[in-house]
Design an enzyme around this catalytic site. Structure first.
Site, short mmCIF file in Angstrom:
data_model
loop_
_atom_site.label_atom_id
_atom_site.label_comp_id
_atom_site.label_asym_id
_atom_site.label_seq_id
_atom_site.Cartn_x
_atom_site.Cartn_y
_atom_site.Cartn_z
N ARG A 222 72.74 67.71 -59.66
CA ARG A 222 73.16 66.84 -58.55
C ARG A 222 72.37 67.03 -57.25
NH1 ARG A 222 74.34 65.36 -62.48
NH2 ARG A 222 76.38 65.09 -63.40
N GLU B 138 79.89 67.51 -53.21
CA GLU B 138 78.86 66.69 -53.86
C GLU B 138 78.68 65.41 -53.05
OE1 GLU B 138 79.06 66.22 -58.13
OE2 GLU B 138 78.30 64.16 -58.00
N SER C 218 82.97 62.12 -57.99
CA SER C 218 83.29 63.55 -57.90
C SER C 218 83.05 64.05 -56.48
CB SER C 218 82.43 64.36 -58.88
OG SER C 218 82.77 64.01 -60.19
C1 LIG Z 1 83.82 55.63 -59.65
C2 LIG Z 1 82.62 56.54 -59.49
C3 LIG Z 1 82.12 57.23 -60.58
C4 LIG Z 1 81.00 58.06 -60.45
N1 LIG Z 1 80.53 58.72 -61.54
C5 LIG Z 1 79.42 59.49 -61.43
C6 LIG Z 1 78.89 60.17 -62.58
O1 LIG Z 1 79.37 60.08 -63.69
N2 LIG Z 1 77.77 60.92 -62.41
C7 LIG Z 1 77.15 61.05 -61.19
O2 LIG Z 1 76.13 61.74 -61.11
N3 LIG Z 1 77.65 60.45 -60.10
C8 LIG Z 1 78.76 59.66 -60.18
N4 LIG Z 1 79.25 59.05 -59.07
C9 LIG Z 1 78.62 59.28 -57.77
C10 LIG Z 1 77.49 58.31 -57.44
O3 LIG Z 1 77.64 57.06 -58.13
C11 LIG Z 1 76.11 58.89 -57.77
O4 LIG Z 1 75.87 60.08 -57.04
C12 LIG Z 1 74.98 57.92 -57.48
O5 LIG Z 1 73.76 58.42 -57.98
C13 LIG Z 1 74.83 57.66 -55.97
O6 LIG Z 1 73.99 56.53 -55.83
P1 LIG Z 1 74.14 55.57 -54.57
O7 LIG Z 1 73.05 54.57 -54.67
O8 LIG Z 1 75.52 55.04 -54.46
O9 LIG Z 1 73.85 56.62 -53.41
P2 LIG Z 1 74.45 56.69 -51.95
O10 LIG Z 1 75.87 57.12 -51.99
O11 LIG Z 1 74.16 55.44 -51.22
O12 LIG Z 1 73.55 57.89 -51.37
C14 LIG Z 1 73.64 59.18 -51.96
C15 LIG Z 1 72.44 60.00 -51.54
O13 LIG Z 1 71.26 59.39 -52.07
C16 LIG Z 1 70.30 59.15 -51.03
N5 LIG Z 1 69.56 57.92 -51.39
C17 LIG Z 1 70.05 56.73 -51.80
N6 LIG Z 1 69.06 55.86 -52.04
C18 LIG Z 1 67.90 56.51 -51.74
C19 LIG Z 1 66.52 56.15 -51.75
N7 LIG Z 1 66.09 54.93 -52.12
N8 LIG Z 1 65.62 57.08 -51.37
C20 LIG Z 1 65.99 58.32 -50.97
N9 LIG Z 1 67.29 58.72 -50.94
C21 LIG Z 1 68.23 57.83 -51.31
C22 LIG Z 1 71.14 58.99 -49.77
O14 LIG Z 1 70.39 59.27 -48.62
C23 LIG Z 1 72.24 60.03 -50.01
O15 LIG Z 1 71.80 61.31 -49.64
C24 LIG Z 1 80.37 58.21 -59.18
C25 LIG Z 1 80.87 57.50 -58.08
C26 LIG Z 1 81.98 56.67 -58.22
C27 LIG Z 1 82.48 55.93 -57.02
#
Ligand SMILES: Cc1cc2nc3c(=O)[nH]c(=O)nc-3n(C[C@H](O)[C@H](O)[C@H](O)COP(=O)(O)OP(=O)(O)OC[C@H]3O[C@@H](n4cnc5c(N)ncnc54)[C@H](O)[C@@H]3O)c2cc1C
Length: 322
Positions: free
Chosen positions: A187, A311, A236
């Site tokens: 992560r 996380e 999470s």
């Molecule tokens: C219902 C639910 C279920 C989930 N299940 C999982 C799971 O099974 N496994 C898991 O790993 N996660 C899970 N997550 C958490 C989340 O979906 C992941 O961590 C996902 O990868 C975050 O992506 P995001 O685009 O929403 O990031 P954001 O929340 O928008 O950002 C998260 C981080 O990524 C950085 N970031 C985003 N885009 C970029 C970019 N283009 N360049 C550089 N940095 C960037 C941001 O600065 C921040 O630090 C879940 C979330 C929810 C709501």
């Protein structure tokens, strides 16, 4: 660009930024964007400015020319982010159209724009007859967020299928990075907050599309019964202290053992279904959610002597009256 405003939002807080403080771009500046509208928890104050670049060149020019004292954050789909009630000073970079393409490369690879949703990447891999990327199907973030978080599920993670990531440094220089360069681990990655990912190439293994889709359906069924996937949540909340080790301690078990299942603060609650998920019942503030998370951490520390690590990424400032 006009001179920066001297007005401060409150004592000891950074000044609010306006689009007129920023370089001319071909993309879009959105002033005063409500963070509740672009994050899964649906809470938080406003961002001074959200920048949606037209394309990678536009983003690079912005990063090269931006005033260095203006803070810059990056947001993907907002599914792992808690935006605080006082809002975010400076600029939030958010990639949209122009960064969402999914294109097959050769026989076993797919190039994905950083704004493509993980679910679309999984579907594109299935359509191309490539297995190995099914785990992305239930993760609600986008490819940029998956690279930043090394997102994973059900025994697979982004690092396992990544060939290379294409990114810009915060100074606007292009970089191509291998998974080893990124130093991806549970992560997180070694470049946290120092790169903007613009696209990536992923590798799969040839397989029958219908078999791949059947596995994706199994994942959807499993998630629907074990996680509050239709709620306002951030996934999470805490990392598993045992990391990716399936036999290591699990955050949800520690939270349950500390008696926190269903615990409430204001409109926020520890999910009854999966107690490492916090839920906004509709009227929660970011402060309710963060206070609930800190309460859980304190209770787990007391009950098991394990200090949980968030996380979920928290951005912005607490509200003055919080
Ligand atoms: C219902 C639910 C279920 C989930 N299940 C999982 C799971 O099974 N496994 C898991 O790993 N996660 C899970 N997550 C958490 C989340 O979906 C992941 O961590 C996902 O990868 C975050 O992506 P995001 O685009 O929403 O990031 P954001 O929340 O928008 O950002 C998260 C981080 O990524 C950085 N970031 C985003 N885009 C970029 C970019 N283009 N360049 C550089 N940095 C960037 C941001 O600065 C921040 O630090 C879940 C979330 C929810 C709501």
């Amino acid at each position: 660009m006009t001179p920066r405003p001297e007005t401060m939002s409150a004592p000891n807080m950074a000044p609010h930024i306006q689009p007129s403080d920023l370089p001319d771009v071909r993309g879009k500046y959105i002033a005063g964007q409500a963070l509740a509208d672009i994050t899964w928890f649906r809470v938080g104050g406003c961002a001074d400015v959200v920048f949606m670049p037209a394309d990678a060149e536009d983003l690079s020019a912005f990063l090269k020319q931006r005033p260095r004292d203006i803070p810059v954050n990056i947001l993907g789909a907002g599914s792992n982010t808690l935006a605080r009630d006082g809002g975010v000073r400076g600029v939030i970079i958010r990639l949209g159209r122009g960064f969402g393409d999914l294109v097959p490369v050769g026989e076993s690879e797919i190039r994905a724009g950083a704004a493509a949703l993980d679910g679309r990447l999984a579907a594109a891999a299935a359509n191309a007859g490539l297995t190995g990327l099914e785990f992305f199907s239930g993760i609600p973030g986008n490819v940029g967020g998956a690279l930043a978080m090394n997102a994973g599920a059900y025994g697979s993670e982004t690092a396992d299928v990544l060939v290379q990531a294409e990114a810009l440094t915060m100074q606007g220089e292009a970089r191509i990075l291998s998974p080893q360069d990124l130093n991806l681990s549970y992560r997180t990655n070694g470049y946290h907050d120092r790169l903007v990912y613009i696209s990536a190439i992923f590798r799969g293994v040839p397989d029958a599309p219908n078999d791949i889709r059947a596995r994706m359906n199994d994942i959807a069924d499993k998630r629907g019964t074990t996680q509050p996937v239709k709620s306002r949540t951030g996934g999470s909340t805490f990392k598993n202290p045992g990391g990716a080790n399936p036999d290591g301690p699990k955050a949800w078990k520690l939270i349950d053992a500390a008696g926190c299942r269903g615990l409430r603060v204001g409109g926020a609650q520890v999910s009854e279904l999966h107690c490492n998920f916090l839920i906004n019942h509709g009227d929660a503030t970011a402060d309710d959610i963060e206070t609930l998370g800190e309460t859980v951490r304190a209770r787990v520390l007391e009950a098991s002597a394990i200090d949980l690590d968030w996380e979920i990424r928290r951005i912005g400032e607490v509200a003055h009256d919080a």
